[in-house]
Scaffold this motif. Structure first.
Motif, PDB file in Angstrom:
ATOM      1  N   ASP A 141       0.832  -1.201   0.000  1.00 38.83           N
ATOM      2  CA  ASP A 141       0.000   0.000   0.000  1.00 38.83           C
ATOM      3  C   ASP A 141       0.871   1.257   0.000  1.00 38.83           C
ATOM      4  O   ASP A 141       0.521   2.259  -0.630  1.00 38.83           O
ATOM      5  CB  ASP A 141      -0.924   0.012   1.217  1.00 38.83           C
ATOM      6  CG  ASP A 141      -2.034  -1.025   1.109  1.00 38.83           C
ATOM      7  OD1 ASP A 141      -2.262  -1.541  -0.002  1.00 38.83           O
ATOM      8  OD2 ASP A 141      -2.664  -1.321   2.139  1.00 38.83           O
ATOM      9  N   PHE A 142       2.000   1.196   0.692  1.00 41.03           N
ATOM     10  CA  PHE A 142       2.925   2.336   0.703  1.00 41.03           C
ATOM     11  C   PHE A 142       3.446   2.603  -0.713  1.00 41.03           C
ATOM     12  O   PHE A 142       3.424   3.737  -1.191  1.00 41.03           O
ATOM     13  CB  PHE A 142       4.090   2.041   1.654  1.00 41.03           C
ATOM     14  CG  PHE A 142       5.066   3.175   1.780  1.00 41.03           C
ATOM     15  CD1 PHE A 142       4.881   4.164   2.721  1.00 41.03           C
ATOM     16  CD2 PHE A 142       6.175   3.255   0.947  1.00 41.03           C
ATOM     17  CE1 PHE A 142       5.781   5.217   2.846  1.00 41.03           C
ATOM     18  CE2 PHE A 142       7.082   4.300   1.046  1.00 41.03           C
ATOM     19  CZ  PHE A 142       6.885   5.287   2.007  1.00 41.03           C
ATOM     20  N   LYS A 143       3.887   1.530  -1.370  1.00 40.37           N
ATOM     21  CA  LYS A 143       4.427   1.662  -2.733  1.00 40.37           C
ATOM     22  C   LYS A 143       3.373   2.153  -3.712  1.00 40.37           C
ATOM     23  O   LYS A 143       3.678   2.890  -4.650  1.00 40.37           O
ATOM     24  CB  LYS A 143       4.987   0.319  -3.206  1.00 40.37           C
ATOM     25  CG  LYS A 143       6.264  -0.094  -2.516  1.00 40.37           C
ATOM     26  CD  LYS A 143       6.705  -1.463  -3.002  1.00 40.37           C
ATOM     27  CE  LYS A 143       7.962  -1.932  -2.294  1.00 40.37           C
ATOM     28  NZ  LYS A 143       8.330  -3.307  -2.698  1.00 40.37           N
ATOM     29  N   ASN A 144       2.112   1.743  -3.501  1.00 40.09           N
ATOM     30  CA  ASN A 144       1.035   2.078  -4.436  1.00 40.09           C
ATOM     31  C   ASN A 144       0.261   3.341  -4.051  1.00 40.09           C
ATOM     32  O   ASN A 144      -0.743   3.669  -4.694  1.00 40.09           O
ATOM     33  CB  ASN A 144       0.061   0.901  -4.558  1.00 40.09           C
ATOM     34  CG  ASN A 144       0.734  -0.327  -5.144  1.00 40.09           C
ATOM     35  OD1 ASN A 144       1.597  -0.214  -6.010  1.00 40.09           O
ATOM     36  ND2 ASN A 144       0.349  -1.500  -4.654  1.00 40.09           N
ATOM     37  N   GLY A 145       0.706   4.012  -2.987  1.00 36.92           N
ATOM     38  CA  GLY A 145       0.032   5.243  -2.577  1.00 36.92           C
ATOM     39  C   GLY A 145      -1.367   5.022  -2.037  1.00 36.92           C
ATOM     40  O   GLY A 145      -2.235   5.889  -2.191  1.00 36.92           O
ATOM     41  N   GLU A 146      -1.628   3.882  -1.406  1.00 38.07           N
ATOM     42  CA  GLU A 146      -2.971   3.552  -0.926  1.00 38.07           C
ATOM     43  C   GLU A 146      -3.068   3.485   0.597  1.00 38.07           C
ATOM     44  O   GLU A 146      -3.960   2.831   1.137  1.00 38.07           O
ATOM     45  CB  GLU A 146      -3.405   2.208  -1.522  1.00 38.07           C
ATOM     46  CG  GLU A 146      -3.523   2.229  -3.034  1.00 38.07           C
ATOM     47  CD  GLU A 146      -3.909   0.875  -3.607  1.00 38.07           C
ATOM     48  OE1 GLU A 146      -4.018  -0.101  -2.837  1.00 38.07           O
ATOM     49  OE2 GLU A 146      -4.111   0.799  -4.831  1.00 38.07           O
ATOM     50  N   LEU A 147      -2.176   4.151   1.300  1.00 37.69           N
ATOM     51  CA  LEU A 147      -2.165   4.056   2.759  1.00 37.69           C
ATOM     52  C   LEU A 147      -3.469   4.530   3.388  1.00 37.69           C
ATOM     53  O   LEU A 147      -4.093   3.802   4.160  1.00 37.69           O
ATOM     54  CB  LEU A 147      -0.992   4.845   3.345  1.00 37.69           C
ATOM     55  CG  LEU A 147       0.396   4.281   3.069  1.00 37.69           C
ATOM     56  CD1 LEU A 147       1.456   5.209   3.637  1.00 37.69           C
ATOM     57  CD2 LEU A 147       0.548   2.885   3.669  1.00 37.69           C
ATOM     58  N   GLU A 148      -3.868   5.738   3.081  1.00 35.75           N
ATOM     59  CA  GLU A 148      -5.052   6.313   3.727  1.00 35.75           C
ATOM     60  C   GLU A 148      -6.324   5.555   3.387  1.00 35.75           C
ATOM     61  O   GLU A 148      -7.177   5.356   4.247  1.00 35.75           O
ATOM     62  CB  GLU A 148      -5.199   7.780   3.355  1.00 35.75           C
ATOM     63  CG  GLU A 148      -4.195   8.668   4.069  1.00 35.75           C
ATOM     64  CD  GLU A 148      -4.440  10.129   3.790  1.00 35.75           C
ATOM     65  OE1 GLU A 148      -5.342  10.705   4.441  1.00 35.75           O
ATOM     66  OE2 GLU A 148      -3.739  10.687   2.935  1.00 35.75           O
ATOM     67  N   SER A 149      -6.452   5.111   2.142  1.00 32.34           N
ATOM     68  CA  SER A 149      -7.675   4.414   1.748  1.00 32.34           C
ATOM     69  C   SER A 149      -7.826   3.089   2.481  1.00 32.34           C
ATOM     70  O   SER A 149      -8.934   2.592   2.653  1.00 32.34           O
ATOM     71  CB  SER A 149      -7.693   4.190   0.236  1.00 32.34           C
ATOM     72  OG  SER A 149      -6.632   3.326  -0.167  1.00 32.34           O
ATOM     73  N   ARG A 150      -6.725   2.507   2.941  1.00 35.54           N
ATOM     74  CA  ARG A 150      -6.786   1.237   3.690  1.00 35.54           C
ATOM     75  C   ARG A 150      -6.848   1.448   5.189  1.00 35.54           C
ATOM     76  O   ARG A 150      -7.004   0.500   5.938  1.00 35.54           O
ATOM     77  CB  ARG A 150      -5.547   0.403   3.377  1.00 35.54           C
ATOM     78  CG  ARG A 150      -5.407   0.049   1.927  1.00 35.54           C
ATOM     79  CD  ARG A 150      -5.897  -1.328   1.664  1.00 35.54           C
ATOM     80  NE  ARG A 150      -5.344  -1.760   0.384  1.00 35.54           N
ATOM     81  CZ  ARG A 150      -5.594  -2.896  -0.150  1.00 35.54           C
ATOM     82  NH1 ARG A 150      -6.408  -3.728   0.450  1.00 35.54           N
ATOM     83  NH2 ARG A 150      -5.073  -3.217  -1.315  1.00 35.54           N
ATOM     84  N   GLY A 151      -6.657   2.700   5.643  1.00 36.22           N
ATOM     85  CA  GLY A 151      -6.727   2.981   7.073  1.00 36.22           C
ATOM     86  C   GLY A 151      -5.388   3.032   7.779  1.00 36.22           C
ATOM     87  O   GLY A 151      -5.336   3.152   9.000  1.00 36.22           O
ATOM     88  N   TRP A 152      -4.283   2.958   7.031  1.00 36.04           N
ATOM     89  CA  TRP A 152      -2.964   3.095   7.642  1.00 36.04           C
ATOM     90  C   TRP A 152      -2.736   4.561   8.007  1.00 36.04           C
ATOM     91  O   TRP A 152      -3.438   5.431   7.503  1.00 36.04           O
ATOM     92  CB  TRP A 152      -1.876   2.657   6.663  1.00 36.04           C
ATOM     93  CG  TRP A 152      -1.929   1.250   6.207  1.00 36.04           C
ATOM     94  CD1 TRP A 152      -2.350   0.799   4.988  1.00 36.04           C
ATOM     95  CD2 TRP A 152      -1.534   0.083   6.930  1.00 36.04           C
ATOM     96  NE1 TRP A 152      -2.245  -0.558   4.915  1.00 36.04           N
ATOM     97  CE2 TRP A 152      -1.742  -1.034   6.099  1.00 36.04           C
ATOM     98  CE3 TRP A 152      -1.019  -0.131   8.210  1.00 36.04           C
ATOM     99  CZ2 TRP A 152      -1.459  -2.334   6.492  1.00 36.04           C
ATOM    100  CZ3 TRP A 152      -0.734  -1.424   8.611  1.00 36.04           C
ATOM    101  CH2 TRP A 152      -0.957  -2.509   7.758  1.00 36.04           C
ATOM    102  N   PRO A 153      -1.725   4.839   8.849  1.00 37.22           N
ATOM    103  CA  PRO A 153      -1.393   6.248   9.094  1.00 37.22           C
ATOM    104  C   PRO A 153      -1.071   6.932   7.773  1.00 37.22           C
ATOM    105  O   PRO A 153      -0.435   6.347   6.906  1.00 37.22           O
ATOM    106  CB  PRO A 153      -0.151   6.172   9.987  1.00 37.22           C
ATOM    107  CG  PRO A 153      -0.186   4.805  10.592  1.00 37.22           C
ATOM    108  CD  PRO A 153      -0.848   3.922   9.575  1.00 37.22           C
ATOM    109  N   ALA A 154      -1.507   8.164   7.621  1.00 40.80           N
ATOM    110  CA  ALA A 154      -1.294   8.899   6.368  1.00 40.80           C
ATOM    111  C   ALA A 154       0.178   9.231   6.180  1.00 40.80           C
ATOM    112  O   ALA A 154       0.874   9.573   7.127  1.00 40.80           O
ATOM    113  CB  ALA A 154      -2.119  10.170   6.370  1.00 40.80           C
ATOM    114  N   LYS A 155       0.640   9.119   4.948  1.00 43.49           N
ATOM    115  CA  LYS A 155       2.037   9.373   4.616  1.00 43.49           C
ATOM    116  C   LYS A 155       2.462  10.788   5.006  1.00 43.49           C
ATOM    117  O   LYS A 155       3.570  11.009   5.468  1.00 43.49           O
ATOM    118  CB  LYS A 155       2.239   9.154   3.113  1.00 43.49           C
ATOM    119  CG  LYS A 155       3.611   8.717   2.727  1.00 43.49           C
ATOM    120  CD  LYS A 155       3.624   8.322   1.260  1.00 43.49           C
ATOM    121  CE  LYS A 155       4.985   7.794   0.860  1.00 43.49           C
ATOM    122  NZ  LYS A 155       5.011   7.389  -0.545  1.00 43.49           N
TER     123      LYS A 155
END
Length: 199
Positions: free
Chosen positions: A101-115
């Motif tokens: 998700d980090f590599k694909n820029g999908e952190l926030e959409s999955r609920g991870w801490p925002a980059k």
């Protein structure tokens, strides 16, 4: 007594375990301390870290720490809080998912801490470690007690010397929890010496 250990090398871990077994017979207490971020930053006067640390002191609350550290996604929070369904294998999958998700820029959409909030990999690693603590505690009851301790806001290189707690004061939490009497807490997250919620 010193013995070198490379935590990324299984043969090094086996060597240390063998050393402990032959020298002492067993290990009574292990404190695993994550003392570095694992990245190098060049800071300027207007860095995100400076903004996050501005005005913080020994009275930093657990609520502030949770806001800075944990996830925004309810589904992910629920999964990480459900210790009965968590497993080492699932945590490995979540760690791999985080990297993807980090590599694909999908952190926030999955609920991870925002980059954009800074130190996102560090934050995710802490939450996964907290979850792993509960998995290990459940797996090894009653033979072992496994807990996490947030030492507080300690004046170290990692906090760029901005903490209000001395190293000795920061060590009080881990030492207190490690030396608690037999039958004490396991699978608990402590903020300094007090139990706190994981997420």
């Amino acid at each position: 007594m010193f013995h070198q250990l490379d935590v990324a090398d299984p043969s090094s871990a086996a060597c240390l375990a063998d050393f402990i077994k032959h020298k002492f017979g067993k290990l009574d207490i292990l404190i695993n301390n994550a003392g570095i971020l694992g990245v190098t930053y060049q800071f300027d006067d207007d860095s995100d870290l400076d903004k996050q640390l501005e005005g913080k002191n020994a009275n930093v609350t657990m609520e502030w720490w949770v806001q800075q550290t944990f996830f925004s996604g309810d589904e992910l929070k629920e999964e990480l809080n459900d210790v009965d369904k968590l497993s080492e294998e699932r945590l490995d999958e979540l760690a791999e998912l985080f990297v993807d998700d980090f590599k694909n820029g999908e952190l926030e959409s999955r609920g991870w801490p925002a980059k954009g909030n800074g130190f996102v990999a560090y934050k995710a690693s802490k939450v996964l470690l907290h979850a792993y603590t509960r998995v290990l505690a459940r797996k090894h009851v009653p033979s072992l007690r496994v807990n996490c301790v947030h030492p507080g806001y300690v004046k170290t290189e990692m906090t760029r010397g901005t903490g209000d707690l001395t190293v000795e004061e920061g060590a009080a939490g881990p030492v207190t929890v490690a030396l608690s009497p037999p039958g004490g807490a396991t699978g608990v997250f402590f903020f300094r010496t007090e139990p706190a919620s994981f997420v």
